[in-house]
Design a protein around this motif. Structure first.
Motif, PDB file in Angstrom:
ATOM      1  N   THR A  71      34.531  16.841 -26.876  1.00 21.78           N
ATOM      2  CA  THR A  71      33.749  16.703 -25.648  1.00 21.78           C
ATOM      3  C   THR A  71      34.080  15.396 -24.931  1.00 21.78           C
ATOM      4  O   THR A  71      34.287  15.376 -23.721  1.00 21.78           O
ATOM      5  CB  THR A  71      32.242  16.734 -25.966  1.00 21.78           C
ATOM      6  OG1 THR A  71      31.989  17.834 -26.813  1.00 21.78           O
ATOM      7  CG2 THR A  71      31.409  16.823 -24.698  1.00 21.78           C
ATOM      8  N   ILE A  72      34.117  14.306 -25.689  1.00 22.34           N
ATOM      9  CA  ILE A  72      34.340  12.994 -25.073  1.00 22.34           C
ATOM     10  C   ILE A  72      35.701  12.938 -24.388  1.00 22.34           C
ATOM     11  O   ILE A  72      35.826  12.447 -23.269  1.00 22.34           O
ATOM     12  CB  ILE A  72      34.257  11.878 -26.130  1.00 22.34           C
ATOM     13  CG1 ILE A  72      32.848  11.814 -26.709  1.00 22.34           C
ATOM     14  CG2 ILE A  72      34.635  10.525 -25.522  1.00 22.34           C
ATOM     15  CD1 ILE A  72      32.733  10.960 -27.933  1.00 22.34           C
ATOM     16  N   PHE A  73      36.715  13.453 -25.081  1.00 24.55           N
ATOM     17  CA  PHE A  73      38.063  13.292 -24.538  1.00 24.55           C
ATOM     18  C   PHE A  73      38.437  14.348 -23.494  1.00 24.55           C
ATOM     19  O   PHE A  73      39.422  14.196 -22.799  1.00 24.55           O
ATOM     20  CB  PHE A  73      39.091  13.287 -25.676  1.00 24.55           C
ATOM     21  CG  PHE A  73      39.062  12.004 -26.444  1.00 24.55           C
ATOM     22  CD1 PHE A  73      39.516  10.824 -25.873  1.00 24.55           C
ATOM     23  CD2 PHE A  73      38.533  11.965 -27.719  1.00 24.55           C
ATOM     24  CE1 PHE A  73      39.465   9.630 -26.567  1.00 24.55           C
ATOM     25  CE2 PHE A  73      38.474  10.774 -28.418  1.00 24.55           C
ATOM     26  CZ  PHE A  73      38.937   9.608 -27.853  1.00 24.55           C
ATOM     27  N   THR A  74      37.648  15.425 -23.426  1.00 22.54           N
ATOM     28  CA  THR A  74      38.022  16.459 -22.450  1.00 22.54           C
ATOM     29  C   THR A  74      37.144  16.457 -21.210  1.00 22.54           C
ATOM     30  O   THR A  74      37.582  16.841 -20.136  1.00 22.54           O
ATOM     31  CB  THR A  74      37.981  17.859 -23.079  1.00 22.54           C
ATOM     32  OG1 THR A  74      36.750  18.011 -23.770  1.00 22.54           O
ATOM     33  CG2 THR A  74      39.128  18.058 -24.058  1.00 22.54           C
ATOM     34  N   LYS A  75      35.881  16.030 -21.347  1.00 22.77           N
ATOM     35  CA  LYS A  75      35.007  16.022 -20.168  1.00 22.77           C
ATOM     36  C   LYS A  75      35.118  14.701 -19.435  1.00 22.77           C
ATOM     37  O   LYS A  75      34.826  13.645 -19.987  1.00 22.77           O
ATOM     38  CB  LYS A  75      33.551  16.269 -20.595  1.00 22.77           C
ATOM     39  CG  LYS A  75      33.337  17.673 -21.116  1.00 22.77           C
ATOM     40  CD  LYS A  75      31.961  18.189 -20.793  1.00 22.77           C
ATOM     41  CE  LYS A  75      31.851  19.644 -21.176  1.00 22.77           C
ATOM     42  NZ  LYS A  75      30.560  19.951 -21.786  1.00 22.77           N
ATOM     43  N   PRO A  76      35.578  14.759 -18.178  1.00 26.71           N
ATOM     44  CA  PRO A  76      35.832  13.515 -17.446  1.00 26.71           C
ATOM     45  C   PRO A  76      34.591  12.637 -17.314  1.00 26.71           C
ATOM     46  O   PRO A  76      34.713  11.421 -17.277  1.00 26.71           O
ATOM     47  CB  PRO A  76      36.326  14.000 -16.079  1.00 26.71           C
ATOM     48  CG  PRO A  76      36.175  15.470 -16.047  1.00 26.71           C
ATOM     49  CD  PRO A  76      35.912  15.969 -17.413  1.00 26.71           C
ATOM     50  N   GLU A  77      33.392  13.251 -17.244  1.00 25.35           N
ATOM     51  CA  GLU A  77      32.205  12.403 -17.037  1.00 25.35           C
ATOM     52  C   GLU A  77      31.955  11.474 -18.228  1.00 25.35           C
ATOM     53  O   GLU A  77      31.328  10.435 -18.076  1.00 25.35           O
ATOM     54  CB  GLU A  77      30.953  13.240 -16.735  1.00 25.35           C
ATOM     55  CG  GLU A  77      30.403  14.021 -17.897  1.00 25.35           C
ATOM     56  CD  GLU A  77      30.724  15.499 -17.766  1.00 25.35           C
ATOM     57  OE1 GLU A  77      31.856  15.805 -17.318  1.00 25.35           O
ATOM     58  OE2 GLU A  77      29.859  16.333 -18.101  1.00 25.35           O
ATOM     59  N   TYR A  78      32.482  11.836 -19.395  1.00 29.10           N
ATOM     60  CA  TYR A  78      32.307  10.945 -20.540  1.00 29.10           C
ATOM     61  C   TYR A  78      33.372   9.878 -20.577  1.00 29.10           C
ATOM     62  O   TYR A  78      33.147   8.763 -21.013  1.00 29.10           O
ATOM     63  CB  TYR A  78      32.321  11.738 -21.847  1.00 29.10           C
ATOM     64  CG  TYR A  78      31.062  12.529 -22.025  1.00 29.10           C
ATOM     65  CD1 TYR A  78      29.870  11.883 -22.334  1.00 29.10           C
ATOM     66  CD2 TYR A  78      31.043  13.900 -21.828  1.00 29.10           C
ATOM     67  CE1 TYR A  78      28.698  12.587 -22.454  1.00 29.10           C
ATOM     68  CE2 TYR A  78      29.873  14.615 -21.951  1.00 29.10           C
ATOM     69  CZ  TYR A  78      28.697  13.959 -22.261  1.00 29.10           C
ATOM     70  OH  TYR A  78      27.539  14.639 -22.364  1.00 29.10           O
ATOM     71  N   PHE A  79      34.551  10.250 -20.117  1.00 27.46           N
ATOM     72  CA  PHE A  79      35.646   9.299 -20.199  1.00 27.46           C
ATOM     73  C   PHE A  79      35.620   8.298 -19.048  1.00 27.46           C
ATOM     74  O   PHE A  79      36.188   7.224 -19.157  1.00 27.46           O
ATOM     75  CB  PHE A  79      36.981  10.046 -20.242  1.00 27.46           C
ATOM     76  CG  PHE A  79      37.962   9.361 -21.131  1.00 27.46           C
ATOM     77  CD1 PHE A  79      37.794   9.389 -22.508  1.00 27.46           C
ATOM     78  CD2 PHE A  79      39.024   8.652 -20.604  1.00 27.46           C
ATOM     79  CE1 PHE A  79      38.665   8.733 -23.336  1.00 27.46           C
ATOM     80  CE2 PHE A  79      39.903   7.989 -21.435  1.00 27.46           C
ATOM     81  CZ  PHE A  79      39.734   8.032 -22.801  1.00 27.46           C
ATOM     82  N   ALA A  80      34.918   8.671 -17.964  1.00 24.09           N
ATOM     83  CA  ALA A  80      34.899   7.815 -16.771  1.00 24.09           C
ATOM     84  C   ALA A  80      34.373   6.417 -17.065  1.00 24.09           C
ATOM     85  O   ALA A  80      34.787   5.453 -16.417  1.00 24.09           O
ATOM     86  CB  ALA A  80      34.060   8.468 -15.676  1.00 24.09           C
ATOM     87  N   VAL A  81      33.466   6.298 -18.031  1.00 24.38           N
ATOM     88  CA  VAL A  81      32.881   4.982 -18.293  1.00 24.38           C
ATOM     89  C   VAL A  81      33.933   3.967 -18.724  1.00 24.38           C
ATOM     90  O   VAL A  81      33.776   2.776 -18.507  1.00 24.38           O
ATOM     91  CB  VAL A  81      31.772   5.042 -19.366  1.00 24.38           C
ATOM     92  CG1 VAL A  81      30.534   5.666 -18.791  1.00 24.38           C
ATOM     93  CG2 VAL A  81      32.236   5.760 -20.610  1.00 24.38           C
ATOM     94  N   PHE A  82      35.009   4.450 -19.321  1.00 26.17           N
ATOM     95  CA  PHE A  82      36.044   3.505 -19.736  1.00 26.17           C
ATOM     96  C   PHE A  82      36.722   2.881 -18.519  1.00 26.17           C
ATOM     97  O   PHE A  82      37.159   1.741 -18.548  1.00 26.17           O
ATOM     98  CB  PHE A  82      37.073   4.193 -20.628  1.00 26.17           C
ATOM     99  CG  PHE A  82      36.534   4.478 -21.996  1.00 26.17           C
ATOM    100  CD1 PHE A  82      36.311   3.445 -22.896  1.00 26.17           C
ATOM    101  CD2 PHE A  82      36.207   5.763 -22.382  1.00 26.17           C
ATOM    102  CE1 PHE A  82      35.797   3.690 -24.151  1.00 26.17           C
ATOM    103  CE2 PHE A  82      35.689   6.013 -23.642  1.00 26.17           C
ATOM    104  CZ  PHE A  82      35.481   4.979 -24.528  1.00 26.17           C
ATOM    105  N   LYS A  83      36.799   3.669 -17.441  1.00 21.72           N
ATOM    106  CA  LYS A  83      37.374   3.120 -16.212  1.00 21.72           C
ATOM    107  C   LYS A  83      36.492   2.003 -15.676  1.00 21.72           C
ATOM    108  O   LYS A  83      36.983   0.996 -15.178  1.00 21.72           O
ATOM    109  CB  LYS A  83      37.518   4.220 -15.157  1.00 21.72           C
ATOM    110  CG  LYS A  83      38.794   5.014 -15.316  1.00 21.72           C
ATOM    111  CD  LYS A  83      38.960   6.003 -14.151  1.00 21.72           C
ATOM    112  CE  LYS A  83      39.340   7.373 -14.663  1.00 21.72           C
ATOM    113  NZ  LYS A  83      38.803   8.444 -13.822  1.00 21.72           N
TER     114      LYS A  83
END
Lengths: 277, 293
Positions: B64-76
């Motif tokens: 979920t974390i690596f595929t859903k952009p809304e979770y990964f966006a926080v790293f940006k």
């Protein structure tokens, strides 16, 4: 020619310092201005305009009473005092045995404390929360107190650094007089550690006073509010009364300012030592 | 009551090592190691934090974390704070260097530059909310300087929001770096400067060849801290924006996922990913430092 170049360099040096100082001060000073304005005055003047009446403390009393700041200060003081006293004892005891005794496992123990510093506290909050819950400490003052005690490694380092400078021949001469290790720790080591204790008190005190995350997460009950959480509650309901919020900000800052002016010398030492882990 | 001093020193030593380390070790295990262990365990479950039984779902949370952009966006978002750290360290190093030499009102400047670091995080959040308001401090100053055209809605514009928040973060932590650098620079013996003065070195030479090498270790340490600091940002955006408008940081999201949406398993997996990043960067740093020396 040389002096001209030199003067120009000096000019830029002071210009940058003054700009830096203004940058540090302006955001705070304008909040101070706003805290002394009446509601109508706040609405009609810009942030840089000086308040008409420098003695208008109405916002302060409103913020202090409405925000129940007294309760916040009381809870903060209780937590700070117990945490600091505890951290001083556990930290100095740990440092004492690590610095003075060579025993099996001392390296392992040191390593365990070191490794723990690599784990950023924020990452493990979700699991820590469950532990606090399981210990039945959620919504009690003990939750933050234990966490401030448990995660503290900086104190151990500061104490160990100081212990290295206390000669071991002091311990030995006390042992010739028949003193127990406890007596040596309590009567000799601890009093000699007092400069380090001051350092630990300041570093820990500042951290605990300013922490928002821990009390916000672990003590949401309003009777347990600390200064940070009390201040946070002004968000929302006072959206249109910035002059009151500004007074609340100043109420939270003033103790820091007083402590800073009074303890300046120690604070500089403390942070230089405390941060070089 | 048996007296400690009646015991032999050997027995006393065993006793005191045991007693003195008991509480610190218990706290260390309970609040540092147990949470890490539990966090790994939770990260493979779909636990909501309340129900009695935990269901193991393998690597689903990680997927979920690596595929859903809304979770990964926080790293940006973390990148903004990470780059801000360099600005912060640059300023700190500059001020620490010039204040190490003769300057008038030196202690005043030191005190003023350092003071923001001591302030309450919530208070700083409010101070900058006031600073960035549409009729707030910054826009007023710009107007005063004749730069009215540059006025912005600093916290409403998604393009600017993270820059504004990172600026507040620089304001808050610059003093900390400053005081550390100041301490490190002051430990350099004055005879080195004197010798270099005789050799005709100017301030820049002294900075480049004396100061910079002596504080290299502290600089590297600060770099490591910059990474975990950038990921651990919480108070300023939480107080100022509540994480809205694309300003949500990793910690805000973890807290939301765990405590607002009761997805403890997912939040734990996020934390594991975060911990992995921090450990990776630290190891990388260690290797790089070793190679240099």
């Amino acid at each position: 020619m040389h002096t001209l170049k030199y003067n120009l360099a000096a000019f830029f040096k002071y210009l940058s310092l003054v700009l830096g100082a203004l940058m540090a001060l302006i955001p705070i000073v304008v909040v101070f201005f706003a805290s002394l304005k009446t509601n109508a005055e706040y609405a009609s003047t810009g942030p840089l305009t000086l308040p008409e009446n420098w003695m208008n403390f109405a916002n302060y009393s409103k913020a202090f009473v409405d925000g129940n700041m007294l309760l916040g200060f009381m809870n903060t003081i209780i937590i700070v005092l117990i945490s600091i006293a505890g951290a001083t004892f556990t930290g100095s005891m740990m440092a004492y045995i690590l610095a003075r005794f060579k025993f099996r496992g001392s390296k392992l123990l040191m390593g365990a404390f070191l490794l723990a510093t690599l784990i950023p506290g924020v990452t493990t909050q979700v699991a820590t929360f469950q532990i606090i819950n399981a210990l039945d400490l959620f919504n009690t003052r003990w939750a933050p107190i234990l966490m401030y005690l448990g995660t503290d490694i900086i104190a151990v380092y500061i104490f160990m650094q100081f212990l290295d400078s206390i000669s071991e021949s002091l311990d030995e001469s006390a042992m010739l007089d028949g003193a127990s290790y406890w007596t040596i720790y309590w009567r000799i080591i601890l009093p000699l550690l007092s400069p380090a204790i001051v350092t630990v008190i300041i570093v820990k005190g500042v951290n605990i006073y300013n922490d928002f995350y821990t009390p916000f997460l672990y003590m949401p009950k309003s009777s347990l509010q600390v200064v940070s959480t009390a201040l946070f509650k002004f968000k929302g309901p006072y959206g249109s009364q910035w002059e009151v919020i500004c007074a609340a900000i100043m109420i939270a800052i003033i103790p820091t300012l007083i402590a800073f002016v009074a303890l300046q010398k120690y604070i500089y030492n403390g942070f230089a030592q405390g941060s070089v882990k | 009551m048996p007296k400690l001093s009646n015991l032999s020193y050997k027995n006393q030593r065993i006793l005191i090592i045991f007693l003195f380390s008991l509480i610190p070790v218990a706290l260390l295990v309970t609040f540092s190691y147990l949470p890490v262990f539990k966090m790994f365990q939770y990260s493979f479950t779909s636990w909501d934090g309340l129900s009695k039984k935990m269901e193991y779902i393998g690597f689903d949370n990680y997927k979920t974390i690596f595929t859903k952009p809304e979770y990964f966006a926080v790293f940006k978002v973390s990148l903004y704070y990470f780059f801000a750290t360099f600005v912060q360290m640059g300023l700190a190093l500059y001020f620490a260097t010039i204040l190490s030499f003769n300057v008038r009102m030196k202690n005043w400047f030191k005190g003023i530059l350092f003071f923001p670091t001591l302030l309450n995080g919530v208070a700083i959040g409010f101070i900058f909310l006031f600073f960035f308001k549409p009729e707030g401090t910054l826009n007023t100053i710009l107007d005063l300087l004749g730069l009215g055209a540059l006025q912005q809605k600093w916290l409403l514009n998604p393009q600017l929001i993270n820059v504004s928040l990172a600026f507040a973060s620089v304001w808050r932590y610059m003093g900390m770096n400053f005081i550390i650098f100041l301490g490190a620079i002051s430990s350099i013996g004055s005879e080195i400067y004197e010798a270099s003065d005789i050799d005709g070195a100017n301030r820049w030479h002294q900075f480049r060849h004396i100061i910079l090498p002596s504080i290299k270790r502290i600089l590297q340490l600060n770099l490591i801290l910059a990474v975990s600091g950038a990921i651990g940002v919480f108070e300023i955006p939480y107080v100022m924006t509540g994480g809205s408008n694309g300003s949500g940081t990793f910690v805000i999201q973890t807290v939301d996922v765990a405590f607002k949406y009761s997805k403890l398993g997912l939040a734990s997996a996020m934390a594991v990913v975060l911990l992995g990043i921090v450990v990776l960067v630290t190891i990388l740093q260690r290797i790089l430092i070793k190679e240099e020396t």
